[in-house]
Scaffold this motif. Structure first.
Motif, PDB file in Angstrom:
ATOM      1  N   HIS A  89     101.768 -46.385  16.890  1.00 32.25           N
ATOM      2  CA  HIS A  89     100.987 -46.664  18.089  1.00 32.25           C
ATOM      3  C   HIS A  89      99.511 -46.452  17.831  1.00 32.25           C
ATOM      4  CE1 HIS A  89     104.738 -46.097  20.847  1.00 32.25           C
ATOM      5  NE2 HIS A  89     104.822 -47.078  19.997  1.00 32.25           N
ATOM      6  N   ASN A  90      99.136 -46.676  16.603  1.00 26.60           N
ATOM      7  CA  ASN A  90      97.723 -46.692  16.226  1.00 26.60           C
ATOM      8  C   ASN A  90      97.559 -47.664  15.045  1.00 26.60           C
ATOM      9  OD1 ASN A  90      98.789 -45.333  14.050  1.00 26.60           O
ATOM     10  ND2 ASN A  90      97.895 -43.358  14.588  1.00 26.60           N
ATOM     11  N   GLU A  91      96.315 -47.836  14.601  1.00 27.20           N
ATOM     12  CA  GLU A  91      96.051 -48.811  13.547  1.00 27.20           C
ATOM     13  C   GLU A  91      96.760 -48.434  12.253  1.00 27.20           C
ATOM     14  OE1 GLU A  91      91.914 -50.042  13.857  1.00 27.20           O
ATOM     15  OE2 GLU A  91      92.086 -50.792  11.819  1.00 27.20           O
TER      16      GLU A  91
ATOM     17  N   SER B 110      89.024 -57.333  20.008  1.00 25.64           N
ATOM     18  CA  SER B 110      90.302 -57.785  19.473  1.00 25.64           C
ATOM     19  C   SER B 110      90.113 -58.627  18.213  1.00 25.64           C
ATOM     20  CB  SER B 110      91.050 -58.581  20.528  1.00 25.64           C
ATOM     21  OG  SER B 110      92.292 -58.976  20.028  1.00 25.64           O
TER      22      SER B 110
ATOM     23  N   ARG C 137     100.627 -38.315  14.550  1.00 26.67           N
ATOM     24  CA  ARG C 137     100.635 -39.639  15.186  1.00 26.67           C
ATOM     25  C   ARG C 137     100.613 -40.694  14.096  1.00 26.67           C
ATOM     26  NH1 ARG C 137      99.460 -41.245  20.184  1.00 26.67           N
ATOM     27  NH2 ARG C 137      98.314 -42.969  19.285  1.00 26.67           N
TER      28      ARG C 137
ATOM     29  N   TYR D 278      97.003 -60.220  22.224  1.00 28.16           N
ATOM     30  CA  TYR D 278      96.059 -60.393  23.332  1.00 28.16           C
ATOM     31  C   TYR D 278      96.350 -61.699  24.074  1.00 28.16           C
ATOM     32  CZ  TYR D 278      91.580 -59.813  25.741  1.00 28.16           C
ATOM     33  OH  TYR D 278      90.621 -59.615  26.686  1.00 28.16           O
TER      34      TYR D 278
ATOM     35  N   GLY E  42     100.971 -51.471  22.071  1.00 26.91           N
ATOM     36  CA  GLY E  42     100.031 -51.862  23.107  1.00 26.91           C
ATOM     37  C   GLY E  42      98.638 -51.283  22.918  1.00 26.91           C
ATOM     38  N   ARG E  43      98.487 -50.405  21.931  1.00 21.52           N
ATOM     39  CA  ARG E  43      97.176 -49.783  21.749  1.00 21.52           C
ATOM     40  C   ARG E  43      96.355 -50.506  20.673  1.00 21.52           C
ATOM     41  NH1 ARG E  43     100.354 -45.224  22.440  1.00 21.52           N
ATOM     42  NH2 ARG E  43      99.844 -43.993  24.296  1.00 21.52           N
ATOM     43  N   VAL E  44      97.057 -51.229  19.802  1.00 20.48           N
ATOM     44  CA  VAL E  44      96.350 -51.980  18.760  1.00 20.48           C
ATOM     45  C   VAL E  44      96.521 -53.450  19.096  1.00 20.48           C
ATOM     46  CG1 VAL E  44      96.081 -52.338  16.293  1.00 20.48           C
ATOM     47  CG2 VAL E  44      96.972 -50.172  17.153  1.00 20.48           C
ATOM     48  N   LEU E  45      95.579 -53.969  19.861  1.00 21.60           N
ATOM     49  CA  LEU E  45      95.736 -55.298  20.413  1.00 21.60           C
ATOM     50  C   LEU E  45      95.122 -56.338  19.483  1.00 21.60           C
ATOM     51  CD1 LEU E  45      97.279 -55.513  22.995  1.00 21.60           C
ATOM     52  CD2 LEU E  45      95.126 -55.911  24.207  1.00 21.60           C
TER      53      LEU E  45
ATOM     54  N   GLY F 122     102.003 -51.106  17.139  1.00 19.72           N
ATOM     55  CA  GLY F 122     100.764 -50.768  17.843  1.00 19.72           C
ATOM     56  C   GLY F 122     101.046 -50.196  19.224  1.00 19.72           C
TER      57      GLY F 122
END
Lengths: 280, 356
Positions: A143-145, A59, A140, A234, A226-229, A224
């Motif tokens: 929900h990614n960087e 993280s 996509r 965090y 929840g996928r890019v924490l 993100g």
């Protein structure tokens, strides 16, 4: 007015803001520090756990990477905007300035939601591309960087533009003219004469964006999915989901120290006082 | 004039409906110290910018040694330039500033170093090579700007009010230095200023501009002594203007009359009897004397003492107020308010101005 009076009136002016800062910021932060060292047991257990956890490490690395890429992206895009506004004085200047500042009137939450509307599976971008026959299945985009970075750069851009613009507006056009008059091409005049003078602005823009990005919560959390924490999300997880106040507090102490370290390192290379306060 | 180094032909520059330059034609001789003089808004800076290449003329042409450079960008023109605020690059040291034009011309490092040292010595700034511009005084920055503009042996040196930011005494010193430097180097200087003293003290030739038009050009003495119109007569030094009517001509001498005074002017201007025009009289060419000694009776109104000179305003019944400037060391009458006096002048003190 004697010396004593001057001192008294100085403190009277400072007191309200100082009180608010102490009561609502300094004390709670100290409280967090206390929790970090006392929950669930007194000692440095939380920090040991933090150091050993690979999830925390991931993280932190992610947070610094996103902040760094956001900073670079904002500087590149922002420099062009700031340069255009500062150097091409025409009737559109006020409008362009307004467009830079306008996003501040809209909450970060709403701006981030708009990106979800744009980048979602059946968002505007994917729908348009699919209707145009360019893609078959949706890309996509969030929900990614990638999604986080796009939205982060968008949100942070004014923080890069404004200090750079303030700096650039203070640079007389005589320098570039002089350079051209002395035989330099447009590019040489820009690179050797103009650009070095904008470094203070670039630095303060970079610092502002980087430090703000390190602790940013809303945008990474939404885009993100929840996928890019990033570290602030965090921390929220630790506290809200696991009720792990100790580790959560330790993480925020860690983030605070990391941010302070960035400033400390930056201060070795740039004059923070002039970069952040005078913006010249 | 031999082949001019720089020629401007029918130069026109418009900003909206305003003519910043209106049909300007000008030749600059090689090695000349030429000054463009005019009040603000006269077009002098526009003309210099057009020569430097920062602005493009709407019409007309500029040529350098018979080669058309009208459309060339500034960096291709090879002119040195000294700016009003010096525009020394703040992130570079003095030496780096002076080296800049040589670096962009890709000169070898050794040659650059030698030339930088030479140029800094030329302006007595050799000891300051490693300083930053911000650490220098105004006068020192001005010298560095000069060294930088000269380092690459430019064909022409353009100077845009280079002394205007300095205090009066320093300005006077630097005027001498600039002139000496010009004479020593033999480079053509084109100098823009609104300060008539600067123009008179340094120039080989002065071009006076107003509203984008050249009013008159010539050597300082010629312009001062033979101004063509009221603007030049008033802008270069001070003048008393008197409305007159031409009454007769005898050879080169034209007689004119004003209400209550007669003037004789040497001129070859073909003016008919009855033409209404103006004559100009310099304050220092007027003599002050006891009543009756000279031909115009007047009364002192006000006296202003300036050290080596004093200025006196006298009133004449029909001509109104006249300004005189007398040397204070001269013996003679001591002007005091309300003192009756008489004033006179030599025949060649009267200058006939073109009718408007």
């Amino acid at each position: 007015m004697g010396r004593l009076n001057e001192k008294v009136s100085y403190w009277m002016l400072v007191a309200p803001a100082l009180t608010i800062m102490i009561v609502f910021y300094i004390l709670p932060v100290l409280g967090i520090w206390e929790i970090a060292f006392t929950e669930p047991t007194t000692g440095v257990d939380n920090f040991v756990k933090m150091a050993e956890s690979s999830a925390v490490k991931t993280s932190f690395v992610l947070t610094f990477r996103v902040a760094a890429i956001t900073t670079v992206g904002c500087l590149l895009l922002g420099y062009i905007v700031a340069y255009s506004i500062s150097n091409f004085a025409n009737k559109f200047t006020p409008l362009m300035l307004a467009l830079v500042i306008l996003p501040f009137w809209v909450s970060v939450l709403i701006r981030s939601f708009s990106w979800i509307v744009l980048l979602g599976r059946s968002g505007l971008v994917n729908d348009t591309l699919r209707d145009a026959g360019i893609i078959e299945s949706p890309l996509r985009l969030m929900h990614n960087e990638f999604g986080v970075l796009i939205a982060m750069i968008h949100v942070m851009l004014p923080f890069a533009i404004l200090p750079m613009m303030t700096n650039m507006r203070g640079i007389s056009d005589a320098y570039v003219k002089a350079a051209r008059g002395l035989g330099a091409s447009e590019w040489t005049a820009f690179w050797n004469v103009y650009f070095p003078q904008t470094i203070p602005g670039v630095m303060s823009g970079a610092l502002l964006v980087f430090v703000l990005s390190l602790g940013f919560y809303v945008t990474p959390a939404l885009l993100g999915g929840g996928r890019v924490l990033m570290i602030s999300e965090y921390i929220t997880y630790q506290i809200q989901e696991f009720l792990n106040w100790g580790l959560g507090s330790a993480l925020s102490v860690g983030l605070l120290i990391a941010t302070a370290l960035v400033l400390l390192i930056a201060s070795r290379f740039i004059n923070l006082r002039s970069a952040l306060l005078e913006r010249k | 004039m031999s082949t001019p180094i720089l020629s401007i032909r029918q130069g026109i520059k418009r900003y909206g409906s305003v003519h910043a330059l209106d049909d300007v034609t000008l030749d600059v001789a090689d090695g000349e110290f030429l000054t463009l003089l005019g009040p603000s808004g006269s077009g002098k800076t526009t003309l210099l910018s057009a020569i430097a290449g920062f602005i493009r003329l709407d019409e007309g042409s500029i040529s350098l040694r018979s080669k058309d450079i009208t459309k060339q960008p500034p960096e291709a023109r090879d002119f040195g330039m000294v700016f009003q605020g010096y525009a020394l690059f703040p992130t570079m040291t003095v030496a780096e500033n002076v080296a800049f034009p040589l670096k962009v011309r890709k000169k070898p490092a050794k040659e650059i170093a030698d030339r930088v040292a030479e140029c800094l010595d030329l302006v007595q700034m050799g000891d300051f090579a490693d300083r930053l511009p911000i650490q220098l005084s105004g006068g020192q920055q001005q010298r560095v700007a000069l060294a930088r503009a000269l380092s690459f042996h430019p064909q022409v040196l353009l100077l845009d009010e280079p002394l205007s930011a300095l205090d009066k005494k320093l300005r006077a010193d630097l005027q001498w230095e600039l002139k000496a430097l010009h004479d020593r180097l033999g480079v053509t200087f084109i100098y823009v200023t609104h300060d008539q003293e600067e123009a008179l003290s340094m120039s080989d030739r002065i071009v006076i501009l107003k509203d984008g038009k050249i009013q008159q050009e010539g050597a300082p003495g010629d312009l001062y002594n033979k101004p063509r119109n009221a603007f030049v007569a008033d802008f270069l030094g001070k003048s008393n203007f008197i409305d007159v009517t031409v009454t007769g001509r005898e050879g080169d001498v034209l007689s004119c009359a004003a209400d209550g005074a007669k003037f004789e002017v040497e001129t070859d201007a073909p003016l008919e009897v009855g033409t209404k025009t103006k004559v100009a009289l310099r304050p220092e060419r007027l003599r002050l004397a006891e009543p009756g000694e000279e031909f115009l009776s007047a009364k002192v109104k006000q006296v202003s003492y300036l050290g080596e000179r004093c200025q006196v305003i006298v009133t004449h019944d029909s001509l109104g107020e006249l300004l005189l400037s007398c040397a204070t060391w001269k013996t003679g009458i001591t002007p005091k308010p309300d003192l009756p006096v008489s004033i006179g002048w030599d025949k060649d003190a009267c200058v006939l101005l073109a009718p408007e």
